[in-house]
Design a protein around this motif. Structure first.
Motif, PDB file in Angstrom:
ATOM      1  N   THR A 133       0.803  -1.223   0.000  1.00  0.00           N
ATOM      2  CA  THR A 133       0.000   0.000   0.000  1.00  0.00           C
ATOM      3  C   THR A 133       0.838   1.275   0.000  1.00  0.00           C
ATOM      4  OG1 THR A 133      -0.144  -0.169   2.411  1.00  0.00           O
ATOM      5  CG2 THR A 133      -1.953  -1.116   1.124  1.00  0.00           C
ATOM      6  N   ASP A 134       2.151   1.181  -0.045  1.00  0.00           N
ATOM      7  CA  ASP A 134       3.006   2.361  -0.057  1.00  0.00           C
ATOM      8  C   ASP A 134       3.028   2.946  -1.471  1.00  0.00           C
ATOM      9  OD1 ASP A 134       4.907   4.319   0.102  1.00  0.00           O
ATOM     10  OD2 ASP A 134       6.402   3.088   1.126  1.00  0.00           O
ATOM     11  N   CYS A 135       2.328   4.050  -1.673  1.00  0.00           N
ATOM     12  CA  CYS A 135       2.238   4.650  -3.010  1.00  0.00           C
ATOM     13  C   CYS A 135       3.588   5.158  -3.508  1.00  0.00           C
ATOM     14  CB  CYS A 135       1.211   5.789  -3.010  1.00  0.00           C
ATOM     15  SG  CYS A 135      -0.479   5.235  -2.721  1.00  0.00           S
ATOM     16  N   GLY A 136       4.506   5.435  -2.593  1.00  0.00           N
ATOM     17  CA  GLY A 136       5.823   5.911  -3.000  1.00  0.00           C
ATOM     18  C   GLY A 136       6.623   4.866  -3.753  1.00  0.00           C
ATOM     19  N   ASN A 137       6.229   3.607  -3.630  1.00  0.00           N
ATOM     20  CA  ASN A 137       6.933   2.537  -4.334  1.00  0.00           C
ATOM     21  C   ASN A 137       6.277   2.171  -5.660  1.00  0.00           C
ATOM     22  OD1 ASN A 137       8.819   2.268  -2.260  1.00  0.00           O
ATOM     23  ND2 ASN A 137       7.528   0.844  -1.125  1.00  0.00           N
ATOM     24  N   MET A 138       5.202   2.867  -6.027  1.00  0.00           N
ATOM     25  CA  MET A 138       4.539   2.582  -7.298  1.00  0.00           C
ATOM     26  C   MET A 138       5.399   3.072  -8.457  1.00  0.00           C
ATOM     27  SD  MET A 138       1.697   1.095  -6.371  1.00  0.00           S
ATOM     28  CE  MET A 138       0.514   1.172  -7.713  1.00  0.00           C
ATOM     29  N   ALA A 139       5.470   2.279  -9.513  1.00  0.00           N
ATOM     30  CA  ALA A 139       6.207   2.648 -10.724  1.00  0.00           C
ATOM     31  C   ALA A 139       5.224   2.774 -11.875  1.00  0.00           C
ATOM     32  CB  ALA A 139       7.270   1.607 -11.044  1.00  0.00           C
ATOM     33  N   PHE A 140       5.468   3.749 -12.752  1.00  0.00           N
ATOM     34  CA  PHE A 140       4.644   3.937 -13.939  1.00  0.00           C
ATOM     35  C   PHE A 140       5.268   3.179 -15.097  1.00  0.00           C
ATOM     36  CE2 PHE A 140       3.832   6.376 -17.884  1.00  0.00           C
ATOM     37  CZ  PHE A 140       2.472   6.137 -17.982  1.00  0.00           C
ATOM     38  N   LYS A 141       4.471   2.310 -15.753  1.00  0.00           N
ATOM     39  CA  LYS A 141       4.956   1.492 -16.860  1.00  0.00           C
ATOM     40  C   LYS A 141       4.093   1.730 -18.094  1.00  0.00           C
ATOM     41  CE  LYS A 141       7.927  -0.945 -14.392  1.00  0.00           C
ATOM     42  NZ  LYS A 141       9.365  -0.952 -14.662  1.00  0.00           N
ATOM     43  N   PRO A 142       4.565   2.505 -19.080  1.00  0.00           N
ATOM     44  CA  PRO A 142       3.846   2.599 -20.351  1.00  0.00           C
ATOM     45  C   PRO A 142       4.072   1.342 -21.182  1.00  0.00           C
ATOM     46  CG  PRO A 142       5.847   3.898 -20.438  1.00  0.00           C
ATOM     47  CD  PRO A 142       5.766   3.355 -19.044  1.00  0.00           C
ATOM     48  N   PHE A 143       3.310   1.211 -22.255  1.00  0.00           N
ATOM     49  CA  PHE A 143       3.343  -0.037 -23.024  1.00  0.00           C
ATOM     50  C   PHE A 143       4.703  -0.327 -23.644  1.00  0.00           C
ATOM     51  CE2 PHE A 143       2.087   3.158 -26.115  1.00  0.00           C
ATOM     52  CZ  PHE A 143       2.813   2.824 -27.235  1.00  0.00           C
ATOM     53  N   TRP A 144       5.513   0.708 -23.906  1.00  0.00           N
ATOM     54  CA  TRP A 144       6.804   0.440 -24.532  1.00  0.00           C
ATOM     55  C   TRP A 144       7.848  -0.048 -23.513  1.00  0.00           C
ATOM     56  CZ3 TRP A 144       4.589   5.333 -24.318  1.00  0.00           C
ATOM     57  CH2 TRP A 144       5.186   6.247 -23.447  1.00  0.00           C
ATOM     58  N   GLU A 145       7.523  -0.065 -22.230  1.00  0.00           N
ATOM     59  CA  GLU A 145       8.443  -0.594 -21.228  1.00  0.00           C
ATOM     60  C   GLU A 145       8.003  -1.946 -20.689  1.00  0.00           C
ATOM     61  OE1 GLU A 145       9.244   2.107 -18.093  1.00  0.00           O
ATOM     62  OE2 GLU A 145      10.092   3.644 -19.405  1.00  0.00           O
ATOM     63  N   GLN A 146       6.894  -2.456 -21.154  1.00  0.00           N
ATOM     64  CA  GLN A 146       6.437  -3.761 -20.703  1.00  0.00           C
ATOM     65  C   GLN A 146       5.477  -4.346 -21.738  1.00  0.00           C
ATOM     66  OE1 GLN A 146       3.962  -3.758 -17.235  1.00  0.00           O
ATOM     67  NE2 GLN A 146       2.539  -2.255 -18.037  1.00  0.00           N
ATOM     68  N   VAL A 147       5.302  -5.643 -21.669  1.00  0.00           N
ATOM     69  CA  VAL A 147       4.251  -6.326 -22.417  1.00  0.00           C
ATOM     70  C   VAL A 147       3.194  -6.730 -21.411  1.00  0.00           C
ATOM     71  CG1 VAL A 147       3.667  -8.322 -23.829  1.00  0.00           C
ATOM     72  CG2 VAL A 147       5.864  -7.163 -24.161  1.00  0.00           C
ATOM     73  N   ASN A 148       1.971  -6.325 -21.648  1.00  0.00           N
ATOM     74  CA  ASN A 148       0.881  -6.616 -20.723  1.00  0.00           C
ATOM     75  C   ASN A 148      -0.315  -7.086 -21.557  1.00  0.00           C
ATOM     76  OD1 ASN A 148      -0.825  -6.799 -18.564  1.00  0.00           O
ATOM     77  ND2 ASN A 148      -0.717  -4.642 -17.978  1.00  0.00           N
TER      78      ASN A 148
END
Length: 199
Positions: A133-148
């Motif tokens: 639940t620590d929002c400070g550890n959230m990372a933003f991942k756009p589609f060009w940095e991951q396959v989802n």
């Protein structure tokens, strides 16, 4: 549309010369979506997994070597409906992730998210970064940095009772030379308590 689901299961694994170890798994998901009919049986739209959480806990491990994944994901979605009979239909779906906010902690420190490592917040035992639940550890991942990718096949009876098989694949690429991949197969029996369909 919207739906929420949860699961929990346990399994035992026998190691030679060691005690049997129990793995406990739990997860829950809350999803909002919108699909628009483009052709009689084909729909296109988007959905938002507002909250998607999963965790695996290993018995006897005292070094914080449990795994969790907390994310909020936005997808473009396609769905095709095939009517088998008057009350039966198959639904085929494909979701492609556009962006994700994720806080993921794998079993051991070498697989931490790169942003947590860069911030110097990692310890080898009982790390404070292992807090979903620590929002400070959230990372933003756009589609060009991951396959989802998420696919599903659903057998639906009277739009009420469904048997759903889904397969998810999520690949992180920020740990260069050592990509981290999650894959999940789910078989779900679903009952829709609320069903309002526009004719």
């Amino acid at each position: 549309y919207w739906h929420a689901n949860a699961y929990v299961f346990f399994y035992n694994y026998d190691f030679p010369n060691y005690d049997t170890i129990t793995y406990s798994n739990l997860g829950y998901n809350v999803r909002l979506g919108y699909l628009r009919k483009l052709k009689p049986n084909f729909f296109l739209g988007a959905n938002w997994d507002v909250l998607d959480y999963s965790k695996k806990q290993t018995e006897f491990l005292g070094n914080s070597a449990d795994v969790y994944n907390l994310s909020s994901d936005f997808y473009i979605s396609g769905k095709y409906i095939y009517d088998v009979a008057e009350d039966w239909q198959f639904n085929f779906g494909l979701d492609l992730g556009l962006f994700t906010f994720v806080n993921r902690t794998p079993s051991f420190t070498a697989n931490y998210q790169q942003n947590i490592i860069d911030n110097g917040g990692v310890t080898f035992i009982d790390s404070e970064t292992k807090t979903p639940t620590d929002c400070g550890n959230m990372a933003f991942k756009p589609f060009w940095e991951q396959v989802n990718i998420r696919t599903f096949i659903e057998l639906n009876f009277k739009r009420r009772l469904s048997l759903v098989y889904s397969w998810d694949l999520r690949t992180f690429t920020d740990n260069k030379g050592y990509p981290v991949t999650n894959a999940r197969h789910l078989l779900t029996l679903r009952y829709n308590f609320i069903n309002h369909i526009k004719n």
